[in-house]
Design an enzyme around this catalytic site. Structure first.
Site, mmCIF file in Angstrom:
data_model
loop_
_atom_site.group_PDB
_atom_site.id
_atom_site.type_symbol
_atom_site.label_atom_id
_atom_site.label_comp_id
_atom_site.label_asym_id
_atom_site.label_seq_id
_atom_site.Cartn_x
_atom_site.Cartn_y
_atom_site.Cartn_z
ATOM 1 N N ASN A 10 22.700 -13.767 64.783
ATOM 2 C CA ASN A 10 22.021 -15.019 65.112
ATOM 3 C C ASN A 10 23.030 -16.154 64.936
ATOM 4 O O ASN A 10 23.365 -16.514 63.816
ATOM 5 C CB ASN A 10 20.818 -15.191 64.161
ATOM 6 C CG ASN A 10 20.142 -16.540 64.329
ATOM 7 O OD1 ASN A 10 20.381 -17.247 65.299
ATOM 8 N ND2 ASN A 10 19.296 -16.888 63.364
ATOM 9 N N LYS A 12 22.679 -19.212 65.601
ATOM 10 C CA LYS A 12 22.032 -20.494 65.260
ATOM 11 C C LYS A 12 22.650 -21.625 66.097
ATOM 12 O O LYS A 12 22.992 -21.410 67.253
ATOM 13 C CB LYS A 12 22.149 -20.774 63.766
ATOM 14 C CG LYS A 12 21.681 -19.597 62.911
ATOM 15 C CD LYS A 12 21.496 -19.974 61.483
ATOM 16 C CE LYS A 12 21.203 -18.737 60.667
ATOM 17 N NZ LYS A 12 20.791 -19.023 59.322
ATOM 18 N N HIS A 96 11.778 -16.804 63.002
ATOM 19 C CA HIS A 96 12.843 -17.051 62.022
ATOM 20 C C HIS A 96 12.395 -18.181 61.095
ATOM 21 O O HIS A 96 11.749 -19.129 61.532
ATOM 22 C CB HIS A 96 14.135 -17.438 62.750
ATOM 23 C CG HIS A 96 15.324 -17.451 61.842
ATOM 24 N ND1 HIS A 96 15.566 -18.485 60.973
ATOM 25 C CD2 HIS A 96 16.316 -16.554 61.644
ATOM 26 C CE1 HIS A 96 16.670 -18.213 60.285
ATOM 27 N NE2 HIS A 96 17.139 -17.043 60.668
ATOM 28 N N GLU A 98 13.782 -20.610 59.987
ATOM 29 C CA GLU A 98 14.206 -21.947 60.401
ATOM 30 C C GLU A 98 13.316 -22.496 61.514
ATOM 31 O O GLU A 98 13.159 -23.708 61.633
ATOM 32 C CB GLU A 98 15.697 -21.931 60.783
ATOM 33 C CG GLU A 98 16.557 -21.840 59.525
ATOM 34 C CD GLU A 98 17.943 -21.246 59.718
ATOM 35 O OE1 GLU A 98 18.395 -21.107 60.860
ATOM 36 O OE2 GLU A 98 18.568 -20.921 58.689
ATOM 37 N N GLU A 182 13.540 -11.104 56.027
ATOM 38 C CA GLU A 182 14.531 -12.113 55.662
ATOM 39 C C GLU A 182 13.987 -13.019 54.558
ATOM 40 O O GLU A 182 13.319 -14.026 54.855
ATOM 41 C CB GLU A 182 14.869 -12.982 56.881
ATOM 42 C CG GLU A 182 15.498 -12.230 58.021
ATOM 43 C CD GLU A 182 16.421 -13.143 58.813
ATOM 44 O OE1 GLU A 182 17.597 -12.813 58.914
ATOM 45 O OE2 GLU A 182 15.975 -14.196 59.283
ATOM 46 N N GLY A 188 21.547 -17.894 54.391
ATOM 47 C CA GLY A 188 22.591 -18.918 54.381
ATOM 48 C C GLY A 188 22.975 -19.408 52.994
ATOM 49 O O GLY A 188 23.665 -20.410 52.850
ATOM 50 N N SER A 228 22.267 -13.476 54.054
ATOM 51 C CA SER A 228 23.596 -13.406 53.438
ATOM 52 C C SER A 228 24.245 -12.018 53.533
ATOM 53 O O SER A 228 24.989 -11.613 52.635
ATOM 54 C CB SER A 228 23.548 -13.895 51.980
ATOM 55 O OG SER A 228 23.162 -15.258 51.947
HETATM 56 C C1 PEP Z 1 19.773 -15.536 59.653
HETATM 57 O O1 PEP Z 1 20.078 -16.520 60.283
HETATM 58 O O2 PEP Z 1 18.844 -14.846 60.048
HETATM 59 C C2 PEP Z 1 20.518 -15.188 58.445
HETATM 60 C C3 PEP Z 1 20.153 -14.139 57.786
HETATM 61 O O3 PEP Z 1 21.550 -16.007 58.084
HETATM 62 P P1 PEP Z 1 22.716 -15.651 57.022
HETATM 63 O O4 PEP Z 1 23.213 -14.285 57.360
HETATM 64 O O5 PEP Z 1 23.743 -16.713 57.222
HETATM 65 O O6 PEP Z 1 22.102 -15.689 55.661
#
Ligand code: PEP
Length: 266
Positions: A10, A12, A96, A98, A182, A188, A228
């Site tokens: 992803n 983003k 997601h 976000e 997640e 992040g 992460s």
């Molecule tokens: C994500 O955007 O779904 C995500 C898991 O981000 P990150 O790997 O940066 O934590």
């Protein structure tokens, strides 16, 4: 049953069109010949078509980061599954954290708690259903907040999210959906979820799928962990029996790191 691992990146709100194409080309070279792992990248909407062109004929699939549940019309700023498919997408991420505005609000230094990107479990379900109806495959994301985890409510929160988000698919659709666990506090932040705990929650999700769609669907459905994931911790997470892949943010922005994660899934 063995499930084919699925690693999705992803991107983003990162990468210009040219940067996205360069990243896709680098990744293509690094994972040439890897055919036992499904791989997708989810660039920004404006980079989709160019990245789609760059990965044509390769083992990398294209995904959108979000969608709306209408084909066209007066929905300023929105994008339809038909448009995503036109750009070459096979997948779309829905729900997601976000796009859920971290479940309602995003804290901004200047403006305080802003309420935008208002996805909730019901809209996530509508998006997933419309994705299927249109020919796109959804990656359905769920996850608990830190406060929910700390108050011992993780399982209740995930169960409630899944019951609504996964409601009403046909069995054929349920077999094709991908779920991404997640934990919001791990996205992040560099704070990856302990691999046993991530596996436990993915197992909980598999149990919910079993209750809703039966054992065969639960055995076949792929559940990713996200939060992460990087080139150092991926192998441990991906070795867990209930974790069938990863949804990767930051580490998907570098071809080396993302290729290492993909190879860790082999
Ligand atoms: C994500 O955007 O779904 C995500 C898991 O981000 P990150 O790997 O940066 O934590």
């Amino acid at each position: 049953m063995s499930r084919k691992p699925f690693i999705a990146g992803n991107w983003k709100m990162n990468k210009t069109i040219a940067e996205g194409v360069a990243l896709a080309n680098e990744l293509k070279d690094q994972i040439a010949g890897v055919d036992d792992v499904d791989v997708a990248v989810c660039p920004t909407f404006v980079a989709l078509a160019a990245v789609g062109e760059a990965i044509k004929g390769s083992n990398i699939m294209l995904g959108g980061q979000n969608m709306f549940w209408k084909e066209s019309g007066a929905w300023t700023s929105q994008i339809s599954p038909q448009m995503l498919m036109d750009a070459g997408c096979k997948w779309v991420i829905v729900g997601h954290s976000e796009t859920r505005g971290r479940f309602g609000t995003v804290d901004d230094e200047l403006a305080g708690a802003l309420s935008y990107f208002g996805d909730n479990d019901k809209t996530v379900n509508m998006k997933a259903k419309y994705a299927f109806a249109s020919g796109l495959l959804p990656i359905i994301a769920c996850g608990e907040l830190l406060s929910e985890r700390e108050s011992g409510r993780t399982d209740d929160v995930i169960t409630a999210q899944m019951k609504v988000c996964l409601d009403g698919f046909t069995k054929e659709q349920a077999l094709k959906m991908v779920i991404a666990y997640e934990p919001v506090w791990a996205i992040g932040t560099g704070k990856v979820c302990d691999s046993d705990e991530a596996d436990r929650v993915c197992g909980l999700i598999r149990g919910i799928v079993k209750n809703m769609y039966g054992e065969d669907v639960a055995e076949a459905v792929r559940i990713q962990y996200g939060g992460s994931v990087n080139d150092k911790n991926a192998a441990e997470l991906l070795a867990k029996p209930n974790i069938d892949g990863a949804l990767v943010g930051g580490a998907a922005l570098k071809a080396d790191a993302f290729a290492t994660i993909i190879k860790a899934a082999q």
